[in-house]
Design a protein around this motif. Sequence first.
Motif, PDB file in Angstrom:
ATOM      1  N   CYS A  38       0.807  -1.219   0.000  1.00 50.59           N
ATOM      2  CA  CYS A  38       0.000   0.000   0.000  1.00 50.59           C
ATOM      3  C   CYS A  38       0.844   1.275   0.000  1.00 50.59           C
ATOM      4  CB  CYS A  38      -0.941  -0.006   1.202  1.00 50.59           C
ATOM      5  SG  CYS A  38      -0.114  -0.302   2.780  1.00 50.59           S
ATOM      6  N   GLU A  39       1.898   1.300   0.821  1.00 50.42           N
ATOM      7  CA  GLU A  39       2.674   2.532   0.947  1.00 50.42           C
ATOM      8  C   GLU A  39       3.549   2.766  -0.278  1.00 50.42           C
ATOM      9  OE1 GLU A  39       4.657   2.764   4.763  1.00 50.42           O
ATOM     10  OE2 GLU A  39       2.849   2.142   5.833  1.00 50.42           O
ATOM     11  N   LYS A  40       3.813   1.695  -1.004  1.00 48.42           N
ATOM     12  CA  LYS A  40       4.629   1.822  -2.208  1.00 48.42           C
ATOM     13  C   LYS A  40       3.914   2.659  -3.266  1.00 48.42           C
ATOM     14  CE  LYS A  40       7.087  -1.051  -5.561  1.00 48.42           C
ATOM     15  NZ  LYS A  40       7.244  -2.414  -6.084  1.00 48.42           N
ATOM     16  N   VAL A  41       2.578   2.504  -3.309  1.00 48.28           N
ATOM     17  CA  VAL A  41       1.833   3.190  -4.373  1.00 48.28           C
ATOM     18  C   VAL A  41       1.149   4.464  -3.885  1.00 48.28           C
ATOM     19  CG1 VAL A  41       1.509   1.179  -5.842  1.00 48.28           C
ATOM     20  CG2 VAL A  41      -0.099   1.581  -3.978  1.00 48.28           C
ATOM     21  N   VAL A  45       0.400   8.117  -3.265  1.00 50.72           N
ATOM     22  CA  VAL A  45       0.794   9.254  -4.101  1.00 50.72           C
ATOM     23  C   VAL A  45       1.873  10.104  -3.423  1.00 50.72           C
ATOM     24  CG1 VAL A  45      -0.047  11.419  -5.082  1.00 50.72           C
ATOM     25  CG2 VAL A  45      -1.385   9.322  -5.322  1.00 50.72           C
ATOM     26  N   LEU A  46       1.750  10.269  -2.133  1.00 51.67           N
ATOM     27  CA  LEU A  46       2.725  11.089  -1.417  1.00 51.67           C
ATOM     28  C   LEU A  46       4.140  10.552  -1.554  1.00 51.67           C
ATOM     29  CD1 LEU A  46       1.097  12.054   2.002  1.00 51.67           C
ATOM     30  CD2 LEU A  46       1.344  13.423  -0.053  1.00 51.67           C
ATOM     31  N   GLY A  47       4.232   9.264  -1.731  1.00 58.20           N
ATOM     32  CA  GLY A  47       5.541   8.626  -1.819  1.00 58.20           C
ATOM     33  C   GLY A  47       6.330   9.045  -3.050  1.00 58.20           C
ATOM     34  N   LYS A  48       5.618   9.566  -4.051  1.00 56.57           N
ATOM     35  CA  LYS A  48       6.306   9.952  -5.282  1.00 56.57           C
ATOM     36  C   LYS A  48       7.267  11.106  -5.049  1.00 56.57           C
ATOM     37  CE  LYS A  48       2.997   8.202  -8.562  1.00 56.57           C
ATOM     38  NZ  LYS A  48       1.756   8.510  -9.255  1.00 56.57           N
ATOM     39  N   LYS A  49       6.846  12.031  -4.198  1.00 56.94           N
ATOM     40  CA  LYS A  49       7.692  13.202  -3.988  1.00 56.94           C
ATOM     41  C   LYS A  49       8.299  13.239  -2.588  1.00 56.94           C
ATOM     42  CE  LYS A  49       6.230  16.634  -7.282  1.00 56.94           C
ATOM     43  NZ  LYS A  49       5.660  17.979  -7.456  1.00 56.94           N
ATOM     44  N   GLY A  50       7.786  12.443  -1.703  1.00 56.42           N
ATOM     45  CA  GLY A  50       8.302  12.483  -0.343  1.00 56.42           C
ATOM     46  C   GLY A  50       8.025  11.170   0.350  1.00 56.42           C
ATOM     47  N   ASP A  51       7.485  11.262   1.548  1.00 54.73           N
ATOM     48  CA  ASP A  51       7.206  10.049   2.299  1.00 54.73           C
ATOM     49  C   ASP A  51       5.727   9.704   2.209  1.00 54.73           C
ATOM     50  OD1 ASP A  51       9.791   9.743   3.165  1.00 54.73           O
ATOM     51  OD2 ASP A  51       9.498  11.084   4.867  1.00 54.73           O
ATOM     52  N   SER A  52       5.452   8.443   1.941  1.00 51.91           N
ATOM     53  CA  SER A  52       4.063   8.005   1.870  1.00 51.91           C
ATOM     54  C   SER A  52       3.426   8.066   3.262  1.00 51.91           C
ATOM     55  CB  SER A  52       4.021   6.580   1.334  1.00 51.91           C
ATOM     56  OG  SER A  52       4.842   5.765   2.137  1.00 51.91           O
ATOM     57  N   VAL A  53       2.106   7.982   3.287  1.00 43.99           N
ATOM     58  CA  VAL A  53       1.400   7.925   4.568  1.00 43.99           C
ATOM     59  C   VAL A  53       1.791   6.612   5.261  1.00 43.99           C
ATOM     60  CG1 VAL A  53      -0.873   7.773   5.674  1.00 43.99           C
ATOM     61  CG2 VAL A  53      -0.538   9.275   3.698  1.00 43.99           C
ATOM     62  N   ALA A  54       1.984   6.670   6.573  1.00 45.44           N
ATOM     63  CA  ALA A  54       2.377   5.476   7.327  1.00 45.44           C
ATOM     64  C   ALA A  54       1.133   4.633   7.603  1.00 45.44           C
ATOM     65  CB  ALA A  54       3.067   5.868   8.626  1.00 45.44           C
ATOM     66  N   ILE A  55       0.659   3.971   6.559  1.00 51.34           N
ATOM     67  CA  ILE A  55      -0.629   3.268   6.627  1.00 51.34           C
ATOM     68  C   ILE A  55      -0.591   2.133   7.659  1.00 51.34           C
ATOM     69  CG2 ILE A  55      -2.294   1.908   5.283  1.00 51.34           C
ATOM     70  CD1 ILE A  55      -1.171   3.461   2.773  1.00 51.34           C
ATOM     71  N   GLY A  56       0.503   1.396   7.647  1.00 45.14           N
ATOM     72  CA  GLY A  56       0.621   0.271   8.575  1.00 45.14           C
ATOM     73  C   GLY A  56       0.562   0.727  10.020  1.00 45.14           C
ATOM     74  N   ARG A  57       1.219   1.815  10.312  1.00 47.32           N
ATOM     75  CA  ARG A  57       1.244   2.305  11.691  1.00 47.32           C
ATOM     76  C   ARG A  57      -0.136   2.796  12.126  1.00 47.32           C
ATOM     77  NH1 ARG A  57       7.022   5.518  10.976  1.00 47.32           N
ATOM     78  NH2 ARG A  57       8.218   3.592  10.649  1.00 47.32           N
ATOM     79  N   LEU A  58      -0.884   3.363  11.169  1.00 55.81           N
ATOM     80  CA  LEU A  58      -2.242   3.808  11.497  1.00 55.81           C
ATOM     81  C   LEU A  58      -3.157   2.603  11.720  1.00 55.81           C
ATOM     82  CD1 LEU A  58      -2.597   6.822   9.041  1.00 55.81           C
ATOM     83  CD2 LEU A  58      -2.405   6.911  11.541  1.00 55.81           C
ATOM     84  N   GLU A  59      -2.945   1.585  10.902  1.00 54.56           N
ATOM     85  CA  GLU A  59      -3.742   0.369  11.058  1.00 54.56           C
ATOM     86  C   GLU A  59      -3.514  -0.216  12.458  1.00 54.56           C
ATOM     87  OE1 GLU A  59      -2.422  -2.935   8.668  1.00 54.56           O
ATOM     88  OE2 GLU A  59      -4.404  -3.882   8.702  1.00 54.56           O
ATOM     89  N   ARG A  60      -2.249  -0.270  12.827  1.00 53.96           N
ATOM     90  CA  ARG A  60      -1.914  -0.779  14.150  1.00 53.96           C
ATOM     91  C   ARG A  60      -2.531   0.099  15.246  1.00 53.96           C
ATOM     92  NH1 ARG A  60       4.027  -1.453  17.107  1.00 53.96           N
ATOM     93  NH2 ARG A  60       3.179  -1.179  19.189  1.00 53.96           N
ATOM     94  N   PHE A  61      -2.490   1.405  15.035  1.00 55.05           N
ATOM     95  CA  PHE A  61      -3.010   2.307  16.064  1.00 55.05           C
ATOM     96  C   PHE A  61      -4.476   2.015  16.380  1.00 55.05           C
ATOM     97  CE2 PHE A  61      -5.556   6.090  16.953  1.00 55.05           C
ATOM     98  CZ  PHE A  61      -5.065   6.410  18.212  1.00 55.05           C
ATOM     99  N   VAL A  62      -5.307   1.874  15.358  1.00 57.89           N
ATOM    100  CA  VAL A  62      -6.733   1.672  15.644  1.00 57.89           C
ATOM    101  C   VAL A  62      -6.983   0.299  16.286  1.00 57.89           C
ATOM    102  CG1 VAL A  62      -7.663   3.331  14.006  1.00 57.89           C
ATOM    103  CG2 VAL A  62      -7.265   1.006  13.239  1.00 57.89           C
TER     104      VAL A  62
END
Lengths: 484, 283
Positions: free
Chosen positions: A108-111, A113-130
């Motif tokens: 997920c984080e590979k694709v 959009v933010l990852g193209k120019k910088g750092d992608s959203v930390a999706i895994g960490r958010l998943e863990r948080f909830v």
Amino acid sequence: MSEETKDEKPKKPKVPRQGMPEQDAHERARNFKEVTLGYTEEQALLEASRCLQCKKPFCISGCPVGIDIKSFIGLITSKDYLGALGKIKESSLLPAVCGRVCPQEMQCEKVCVLGKKGDSVAIGRLERFVADFQAKHGGGELPKVAPSTGKKIAIVGAGPSGLTAAFDLTVMGHKVTVFEALHKAGGVLVYGIPEFRLPKAIVEREVKVLEQMGVEIKLNYVIGKIKTIDQLMQEDGFDAVYVCNGAGLPWFMGIPGENLNGVFSANEFLTRSNLMKAFDFPNYETPIKRFKNVAVVGGGNVAMDSVRTALRLGADNAYIVYRRSKDELPARKEEVEHAGHEGVKFKLLTAPVKVLANDQGWVKGLECLEMELGEPDESGRRRPVAKKGSEFVLDVDAVIVSIGTSSNPLLFQTTPGLGQTKKGYIEVENEDTCRTTKKGVFAGGDIVTGSATVILAMGAGRGAARGIDKYLKDGEWWSKEASA
Amino acid sequence: MYEILKKVSWSDQEPKITEFVLNAPEIAKAHKAGQFVIIINGETGERIPLTIADKDEKAGTISILFQEVGASTMMLGAMKEGDKILHIAGPLGKPTHIEKVGTVVCVGGGVGIAPVHPIAKAMKDAGNKVISILGARNKSLLIYEDKMRSASTEVRITTDDGSYVKKGFVTDELKGMLEVEKIPVDLVVVIGPPIMMKFVCKVTEPHKIKTYASLNTIMVDGTGMCGACRVTVGGKTKFVCVDGPEFDGHEVDYDEMMARQRQYLPEEKAAVDICKKKMCHTA
């Protein structure tokens, strides 16, 4: 802490990717407590605010089980954490697990959009948080279960694939019994992945939810031995069987000295420490050897888990011996970084050729060759080629072999009609339907693909559940000849 | 949970030899000669591989027999009738290949007599003439004599100290049978300490008699996952839990196997010391 700073910030978001709080590297390298501590609510809100809520979210297509990532992150920003968890659970049974162990940077984080120019959203960490939020604060309901269909399904193996399939099939209204060979449910989540990366309490919690939903889990049941698949279907009245018994016998390198004392498979070393809690010997009765100088051969997640376990058991020098370069290491990036911070030494472009013995028959060294990268091979990776005359001896007293596993032979010995691939895995129509060559029997996870990841095994479990549900309705099967 | 229906104390000499008859109907039904189980006797317990010594399918019971040589087996031995064993997985391993071949010699050494028992029984039921050779250090350590008599056509016994029947080793008896009595033997099955199995195989090898040895290596999962039990057989690495436990005895690298079995001796000794202290406190 381990977050890389970036040169260029995109217009939006204004906040940087939130780093993950961690135990101090020096300290954690000697304990078995979880390395990463999880986001605070504040961090989670900041991180969630970075999500652009794209109209066409690529992240969802990057997830092997298709979690509605955009929506769950949106729910976090409105502080509806249980809602966010519910959204994830529509697609994935194990967010607390996947948030921790998925290779997000490859998915997920590979694709993002933010990852193209910088750092992608930390999706895994958010998943863990909830998921952790719900575990800590409670709330949330058991998933709704459809009225009983009267159909019985047997699942062979209580690993990530089997648990996922059990969940989906139960929700559909089928009666599910999971047969687990070991004395604890969870498969690789309990025997393979160490406590410091995935606390076992999390797995127990998820298993308990399944039991509350009505899934029966029978431990110590080695299918193929106590009962055959044919007996399950003909005598016990199961309408379908899903085989997801996981990886099998460990591969060894086939070099001299591999059966010396002090050479272990990663499976043995990790099973002793994780499942049997041998790191707490003699409070737990299973022993484990504590070596001072340990070489782990391999570069995957299992190798990283092994080498970091060796450190925690007191090794002064813990090496990863890998024949390709750092770029080709198959392990999650975060695990490689964590290992490095903890003091693991990487012997890259290094191939073992012989395990050396002392006069007592114990390991006293690992003879290796230096490699260089040549032309790309079938896998597209540059093939490592030995440098002539580069032999050297790595001074170690233990060698842990972590180069993958073959298939478990148990079921083939007692299941006539179950097709086997050339590589020894179960033959299926394709990885979506999970239908084997034996009517009513489905298969998925590592027993079909060979060693892979938790999330891919879960994806197979979902596919199998859909396939089984369809089969129970229409009774249709495929024929190998017809589809050839 | 598996209730201990009956506890038999075979020897009170240390290390003690104890037998449990356990309520395990599904395992009793599925079990075939030569197979083993893995048991765990508590939350903190280790996985102990033990061969099934006997079963009663109608009563739904299996028998396991063990020598109290380590902390785990000592704690197991402290359990009483009516107590329950937490986990049993099995039957595991490939069953012995049973067929009518003519004369089968079943050699059991020490507690190895127990796992030989179901094999002798099955071989006799298949129509073979079964001559069993049982070996023990002394008379009080000899187990299963009566059961072996009913499972065999003929039983011969040796004791190291001569305290019962014939003084000597099982290898002497076997050698005498083959070379002095010239009894034609079609198959030998041997279970016991590795050193005994090694020498039994040395006796049968020049006579080209097929010899099965059932190996009792270190195991963790016992289901084909960890590779702790690997041995070299005929130059190839094999896994005792799924490829065995029985192998062509002439092909087994016993020296490597014995070295591998000694891997955890220091840890086992430490655990025994702790266990003895604990037991003293609770006693």
